[in-house]
Write a protein that holds these residues in place. Structure first.
Motif, PDB file in Angstrom:
ATOM      1  N   PRO B  14       0.842  -1.207   0.000  1.00 44.54           N
ATOM      2  CA  PRO B  14       0.000   0.000   0.000  1.00 44.54           C
ATOM      3  C   PRO B  14       0.868   1.245   0.000  1.00 44.54           C
ATOM      4  CG  PRO B  14      -0.015  -1.060   2.156  1.00 44.54           C
ATOM      5  CD  PRO B  14       0.760  -1.946   1.263  1.00 44.54           C
ATOM      6  N   GLU B  15       0.343   2.277  -0.586  1.00 45.70           N
ATOM      7  CA  GLU B  15       1.042   3.558  -0.647  1.00 45.70           C
ATOM      8  C   GLU B  15       1.474   4.001   0.750  1.00 45.70           C
ATOM      9  OE1 GLU B  15      -1.350   6.556  -2.431  1.00 45.70           O
ATOM     10  OE2 GLU B  15       0.190   8.112  -2.306  1.00 45.70           O
ATOM     11  N   GLY B  16       2.694   4.497   0.839  1.00 49.56           N
ATOM     12  CA  GLY B  16       3.208   4.983   2.109  1.00 49.56           C
ATOM     13  C   GLY B  16       4.125   4.012   2.818  1.00 49.56           C
ATOM     14  N   GLU B  17       3.998   2.730   2.471  1.00 48.64           N
ATOM     15  CA  GLU B  17       4.884   1.742   3.103  1.00 48.64           C
ATOM     16  C   GLU B  17       6.282   1.831   2.512  1.00 48.64           C
ATOM     17  OE1 GLU B  17       2.285  -2.070   4.648  1.00 48.64           O
ATOM     18  OE2 GLU B  17       4.041  -2.349   3.383  1.00 48.64           O
ATOM     19  N   ASN B  18       7.257   1.377   3.300  1.00 50.95           N
ATOM     20  CA  ASN B  18       8.626   1.312   2.794  1.00 50.95           C
ATOM     21  C   ASN B  18       8.830   0.017   2.013  1.00 50.95           C
ATOM     22  OD1 ASN B  18       9.188   3.725   4.147  1.00 50.95           O
ATOM     23  ND2 ASN B  18       9.799   2.628   6.012  1.00 50.95           N
ATOM     24  N   LEU B  19       9.614   0.117   0.947  1.00 52.06           N
ATOM     25  CA  LEU B  19       9.913  -1.044   0.109  1.00 52.06           C
ATOM     26  C   LEU B  19      11.324  -1.544   0.406  1.00 52.06           C
ATOM     27  CD1 LEU B  19       8.500   0.203  -3.286  1.00 52.06           C
ATOM     28  CD2 LEU B  19       7.897  -1.974  -2.236  1.00 52.06           C
ATOM     29  N   VAL B  20      11.483  -2.849   0.447  1.00 59.55           N
ATOM     30  CA  VAL B  20      12.798  -3.451   0.636  1.00 59.55           C
ATOM     31  C   VAL B  20      12.997  -4.506  -0.450  1.00 59.55           C
ATOM     32  CG1 VAL B  20      14.322  -4.709   2.173  1.00 59.55           C
ATOM     33  CG2 VAL B  20      12.665  -3.087   3.123  1.00 59.55           C
ATOM     34  N   LEU B  21      13.951  -4.266  -1.332  1.00 57.81           N
ATOM     35  CA  LEU B  21      14.208  -5.178  -2.444  1.00 57.81           C
ATOM     36  C   LEU B  21      15.605  -5.764  -2.275  1.00 57.81           C
ATOM     37  CD1 LEU B  21      12.851  -2.883  -5.310  1.00 57.81           C
ATOM     38  CD2 LEU B  21      11.594  -4.525  -3.892  1.00 57.81           C
ATOM     39  N   ASN B  22      15.710  -7.064  -2.454  1.00 58.06           N
ATOM     40  CA  ASN B  22      16.967  -7.756  -2.202  1.00 58.06           C
ATOM     41  C   ASN B  22      17.615  -8.287  -3.468  1.00 58.06           C
ATOM     42  OD1 ASN B  22      16.975  -7.728   0.800  1.00 58.06           O
ATOM     43  ND2 ASN B  22      15.066  -8.844   0.485  1.00 58.06           N
ATOM     44  N   CYS B  23      18.927  -8.243  -3.477  1.00 59.45           N
ATOM     45  CA  CYS B  23      19.712  -8.719  -4.610  1.00 59.45           C
ATOM     46  C   CYS B  23      20.902  -9.497  -4.050  1.00 59.45           C
ATOM     47  CB  CYS B  23      20.188  -7.536  -5.446  1.00 59.45           C
ATOM     48  SG  CYS B  23      21.400  -7.933  -6.729  1.00 59.45           S
ATOM     49  N   SER B  24      21.178 -10.657  -4.608  1.00 56.85           N
ATOM     50  CA  SER B  24      22.364 -11.412  -4.216  1.00 56.85           C
ATOM     51  C   SER B  24      23.134 -11.826  -5.463  1.00 56.85           C
ATOM     52  CB  SER B  24      21.979 -12.641  -3.383  1.00 56.85           C
ATOM     53  OG  SER B  24      21.167 -13.518  -4.130  1.00 56.85           O
ATOM     54  N   PHE B  25      24.452 -11.947  -5.305  1.00 57.18           N
ATOM     55  CA  PHE B  25      25.299 -12.319  -6.433  1.00 57.18           C
ATOM     56  C   PHE B  25      26.337 -13.322  -5.964  1.00 57.18           C
ATOM     57  CE2 PHE B  25      28.469  -9.265  -4.910  1.00 57.18           C
ATOM     58  CZ  PHE B  25      27.680  -8.277  -4.341  1.00 57.18           C
ATOM     59  N   THR B  26      26.759 -14.178  -6.883  1.00 56.46           N
ATOM     60  CA  THR B  26      27.580 -15.317  -6.484  1.00 56.46           C
ATOM     61  C   THR B  26      29.075 -15.014  -6.464  1.00 56.46           C
ATOM     62  OG1 THR B  26      27.533 -16.058  -8.786  1.00 56.46           O
ATOM     63  CG2 THR B  26      25.910 -17.022  -7.275  1.00 56.46           C
ATOM     64  N   ASP B  27      29.537 -14.112  -7.304  1.00 53.07           N
ATOM     65  CA  ASP B  27      30.957 -13.795  -7.382  1.00 53.07           C
ATOM     66  C   ASP B  27      31.194 -12.419  -6.772  1.00 53.07           C
ATOM     67  OD1 ASP B  27      33.404 -13.742 -10.136  1.00 53.07           O
ATOM     68  OD2 ASP B  27      33.604 -13.336  -7.988  1.00 53.07           O
ATOM     69  N   SER B  28      31.890 -12.375  -5.656  1.00 53.00           N
ATOM     70  CA  SER B  28      32.075 -11.107  -4.944  1.00 53.00           C
ATOM     71  C   SER B  28      33.148 -10.222  -5.589  1.00 53.00           C
ATOM     72  CB  SER B  28      32.455 -11.383  -3.485  1.00 53.00           C
ATOM     73  OG  SER B  28      33.670 -12.088  -3.418  1.00 53.00           O
ATOM     74  N   ALA B  29      33.818 -10.710  -6.622  1.00 51.74           N
ATOM     75  CA  ALA B  29      34.839  -9.907  -7.303  1.00 51.74           C
ATOM     76  C   ALA B  29      34.178  -8.959  -8.293  1.00 51.74           C
ATOM     77  CB  ALA B  29      35.837 -10.824  -8.013  1.00 51.74           C
ATOM     78  N   ILE B  30      33.496  -7.971  -7.763  1.00 54.69           N
ATOM     79  CA  ILE B  30      32.790  -7.012  -8.615  1.00 54.69           C
ATOM     80  C   ILE B  30      33.434  -5.646  -8.484  1.00 54.69           C
ATOM     81  CG2 ILE B  30      30.619  -8.287  -8.407  1.00 54.69           C
ATOM     82  CD1 ILE B  30      29.664  -5.992  -6.542  1.00 54.69           C
ATOM     83  N   TYR B  31      33.251  -4.813  -9.498  1.00 60.16           N
ATOM     84  CA  TYR B  31      33.736  -3.441  -9.448  1.00 60.16           C
ATOM     85  C   TYR B  31      32.683  -2.496  -8.892  1.00 60.16           C
ATOM     86  CZ  TYR B  31      37.874  -4.749 -12.052  1.00 60.16           C
ATOM     87  OH  TYR B  31      39.054  -5.316 -12.433  1.00 60.16           O
ATOM     88  N   ASN B  32      31.439  -2.760  -9.247  1.00 62.66           N
ATOM     89  CA  ASN B  32      30.361  -1.956  -8.678  1.00 62.66           C
ATOM     90  C   ASN B  32      29.032  -2.668  -8.881  1.00 62.66           C
ATOM     91  OD1 ASN B  32      29.203  -1.234 -11.299  1.00 62.66           O
ATOM     92  ND2 ASN B  32      30.940   0.154 -11.522  1.00 62.66           N
ATOM     93  N   LEU B  33      28.003  -2.093  -8.300  1.00 62.29           N
ATOM     94  CA  LEU B  33      26.656  -2.635  -8.412  1.00 62.29           C
ATOM     95  C   LEU B  33      25.727  -1.470  -8.727  1.00 62.29           C
ATOM     96  CD1 LEU B  33      24.915  -5.255  -6.238  1.00 62.29           C
ATOM     97  CD2 LEU B  33      23.791  -3.043  -6.571  1.00 62.29           C
ATOM     98  N   GLN B  34      24.755  -1.739  -9.561  1.00 61.49           N
ATOM     99  CA  GLN B  34      23.868  -0.673 -10.017  1.00 61.49           C
ATOM    100  C   GLN B  34      22.430  -1.131  -9.908  1.00 61.49           C
ATOM    101  OE1 GLN B  34      25.334   0.734 -13.739  1.00 61.49           O
ATOM    102  NE2 GLN B  34      24.114   2.586 -13.758  1.00 61.49           N
ATOM    103  N   TRP B  35      21.568  -0.233  -9.492  1.00 61.28           N
ATOM    104  CA  TRP B  35      20.126  -0.486  -9.492  1.00 61.28           C
ATOM    105  C   TRP B  35      19.490   0.347 -10.608  1.00 61.28           C
ATOM    106  CZ3 TRP B  35      17.210  -3.940  -6.786  1.00 61.28           C
ATOM    107  CH2 TRP B  35      17.814  -4.582  -5.683  1.00 61.28           C
ATOM    108  N   PHE B  36      18.619  -0.325 -11.379  1.00 59.30           N
ATOM    109  CA  PHE B  36      17.901   0.320 -12.465  1.00 59.30           C
ATOM    110  C   PHE B  36      16.398   0.212 -12.217  1.00 59.30           C
ATOM    111  CE2 PHE B  36      21.173   0.911 -15.742  1.00 59.30           C
ATOM    112  CZ  PHE B  36      22.151   0.017 -15.346  1.00 59.30           C
TER     113      PHE B  36
END
Lengths: 114, 110
Positions: B14-36
């Motif tokens: 419902p409108e007004g609630e906070n949203l929590v979206l989760n992302c997991s990745f298998t290889d931690s050798a990353i340069y950065n992470l992006q949300w679109f």
């Protein structure tokens, strides 16, 4: 700055026909990436090109698919003898440098194969 | 090969609630992470970019955290609005390419 321009936005082809998708990168960007988004799937990397060079095509299907980025003009993704499984949204992204972060994406070309 | 997973696949709030979206990745050798953000039939809009050395990034009502060692990122959207309805994609950059998750499809109910 018009951003990354893709055309056509929608394309309908019958099985066996050819599909050509065009991508004009942002002004000043010389690196182009193509991604494919199948229904209910995430975006999958297909190919990375610089002007007149294919840098990484490890995500491209081995047959029927090709890509180019000529010295002049847009990048072209070409799919020969399309099949129903090619129906997808094809996104192009560009960057000014040889790094794939902070890409600017186009609105996509949606291919439907009948 | 990098695998990116996003949960939940879809959610309605419902409108007004906070949203929590989760992302997991298998290889931690990353340069950065992006949300679109992706709207139906549209392209991708970059929301937040977190460098691998950073723990979080904030922009307005959006906050994204990154725990590289555990391979997780969370996107928080405060006080959700109907205009936040969209699909949110998480992408990690490594090996000179972005690897995407399938997305979190969000509907905010007025």
């Amino acid at each position: 700055n018009a951003g990354v321009m893709q055309n056509p936005r929608h394309l309908v082809r019958r099985r066996g026909q050819e599909a050509r998708l065009r991508c004009s990168p942002m002004k000043g960007h010389s690196h182009v990436y193509w991604y494919r988004q199948l229904p209910e799937e995430g975006l999958k990397f297909m190919v990375y090109l610089q002007k007149e060079n294919i840098i990484d095509e490890s995500g491209m299907p081995k047959e029927r698919f090709s890509a180019e980025f000529p010295k002049e003009g847009p990048s072209i993704l070409r799919i020969q003898q399309v099949v129903r499984g090619d129906s997808a949204a094809y996104f192009c992204a560009s960057s000014p440098l040889g790094t794939a972060y902070n890409l600017t994406f186009g609105a996509g070309s949606r291919l439907t194969v009948l | 090969k990098q695998e990116v997973t996003q949960i939940p696949a879809a959610l309605s709030v419902p409108e007004g609630e906070n949203l929590v979206l989760n992302c997991s990745f298998t290889d931690s050798a990353i340069y950065n992470l992006q949300w679109f953000r992706q709207d139906p039939g549209k392209g991708l809009t970059s929301l937040l970019l977190i460098q691998s050395s950073q723990r979080e990034q904030t922009s307005g009502r959006l906050n994204a955290s990154l725990d590289k060692s555990s391979g997780r990122s969370t996107l928080y959207i405060a006080a959700s609005q109907p205009g936040d309805s969209a699909t949110y994609l998480c992408a990690v950059y490594g090996n000179n390419r972005l690897a995407f998750g399938k997305g979190n499809q969000v509907v905010v109910i007025p």
